[in-house]
Design a protein around this motif. Structure first.
Motif, short mmCIF file in Angstrom:
data_model
loop_
_atom_site.label_atom_id
_atom_site.label_comp_id
_atom_site.label_asym_id
_atom_site.label_seq_id
_atom_site.Cartn_x
_atom_site.Cartn_y
_atom_site.Cartn_z
N SER A 1 0.83 -1.21 0.00
CA SER A 1 0.00 0.00 0.00
C SER A 1 0.86 1.26 0.00
O SER A 1 1.82 1.36 0.79
CB SER A 1 -0.91 0.01 1.23
OG SER A 1 -1.59 1.25 1.35
N ASP B 1 -5.63 1.28 3.07
CA ASP B 1 -4.56 0.44 3.63
C ASP B 1 -4.70 -1.01 3.18
O ASP B 1 -4.22 -1.93 3.84
CB ASP B 1 -4.56 0.53 5.16
CG ASP B 1 -5.87 0.09 5.78
OD1 ASP B 1 -6.87 0.02 5.04
OD2 ASP B 1 -5.91 -0.19 7.01
N GLN C 1 -6.24 -7.80 -1.13
CA GLN C 1 -6.42 -6.42 -0.69
C GLN C 1 -7.18 -6.35 0.65
O GLN C 1 -8.15 -5.61 0.83
CB GLN C 1 -7.16 -5.61 -1.76
CG GLN C 1 -6.34 -5.34 -3.01
CD GLN C 1 -5.18 -4.38 -2.74
OE1 GLN C 1 -5.36 -3.16 -2.68
NE2 GLN C 1 -3.98 -4.92 -2.56
N ARG D 1 -7.45 -5.56 4.71
CA ARG D 1 -7.04 -4.41 5.52
C ARG D 1 -6.81 -4.81 6.97
O ARG D 1 -7.66 -5.44 7.59
CB ARG D 1 -8.12 -3.32 5.45
CG ARG D 1 -8.42 -2.87 4.03
CD ARG D 1 -9.56 -1.88 3.98
NE ARG D 1 -9.22 -0.62 4.64
CZ ARG D 1 -10.04 0.44 4.69
NH1 ARG D 1 -11.25 0.38 4.13
NH2 ARG D 1 -9.66 1.55 5.31
#
Length: 254
Positions: free
Chosen positions: A156, A175, A181, A183
């Motif tokens: 990121s 983030d 992906q 977080r």
């Protein structure tokens, strides 16, 4: 009378001398004959021993050629049974390595993927197989990663910590990090953990397994139930490519 007595004495002396000479001559003749006989016998024995050595040891009747018990001596050198076989020189550890099955080779890239993308897909398929997921679950996971990160392990740009770990690009979606992906702020795990493709895959599949009847759901619905994306319909476009990738790995014996 005196002359006659002298003649008689001379004749007596001559007879006595002849008598002494004859026994002496006879005694010398006997040893000479005995010596000749001994020499003849010694020569005969020597000749006999020479013939015995030349002829060699005689075969016993039972060992004569052609008899049932006759055996032919083998040439000099170790017999075939005494010669070490090829396997006798191989250590046990080397034999185990040689006998161990070969690991399946990775398939060539398919569906237009690069080798880096195929390597990440391999991690997803292998991790899913280790967890016991069926083919359908593997296809959903690969298709989801295709949509979320294009099958690259992405760090990121707004989370410098994520860039400290091996990565294959940088994204800017808050983030969100890794293949799916995920977080850290949403409770998926620590940043370093989520940058590990195998850990990220386990997290995704664990969440998928909690969706009731996920095996029978359309791919896009199953993926969206886990990801909660702003674009839920985009997962479906990757289904055919994800299927081709998964089938390639399964055909290779993974």
């Amino acid at each position: 009378m005196a002359v006659a007595a002298g003649v008689v004495c001379c004749l007596g002396a001559a007879a006595l001398a002849q008598a002494r000479d004859e026994p002496a001559d006879a005694g010398r003749g006997a040893p000479l004959a005995a010596d000749a006989e001994l020499a003849r016998r010694a020569a005969a024995e020597a000749a006999s021993r020479s013939l015995d050595r030349a002829a060699g040891p005689a075969l016993a009747p039972s060992a004569a050629p052609g008899s049932p018990t006759h055996t032919t001596s083998s040439p000099a050198g170790p017999s075939p049974s005494a010669t070490a076989s090829p396997s006798a020189s191989v250590s046990p550890s080397a034999a185990r390595k040689r006998a161990a099955p070969k690991r399946p080779a990775d398939p060539a890239p398919v569906a237009g993927l690069t080798r880096a993308q195929m390597a990440n897909a391999k991690v997803i398929v292998r991790t899913g197989r280790e967890l016991g997921f069926p083919r359908r679950g593997l296809v959903i996971a690969v298709a989801t990663a295709m949509q979320e990160s294009n099958l690259y392990n992405v760090a990121s740009g707004v989370l410098p910590e994520s860039q400290e770990y091996p990565h294959e690009g940088i994204g800017w979606d808050h983030d969100s990090v890794g293949l799916f992906q995920q977080r850290a702020s949403s409770g998926w795990g620590e940043v370093g953990q989520l940058m590990d493709p195998a850990f990220a895959t386990r997290q995704f599949l664990a969440a998928l397994a909690e969706i009731p009847g996920w095996e029978d759901l359309p791919l896009t619905v199953a993926a969206q139930s886990v990801q909660i994306s702003a674009y839920p319909d985009l997962y479906a476009q990757h289904e055919w490519r994800a299927t081709e990738v998964v089938d390639a790995f399964l055909a290779a014996g993974m």
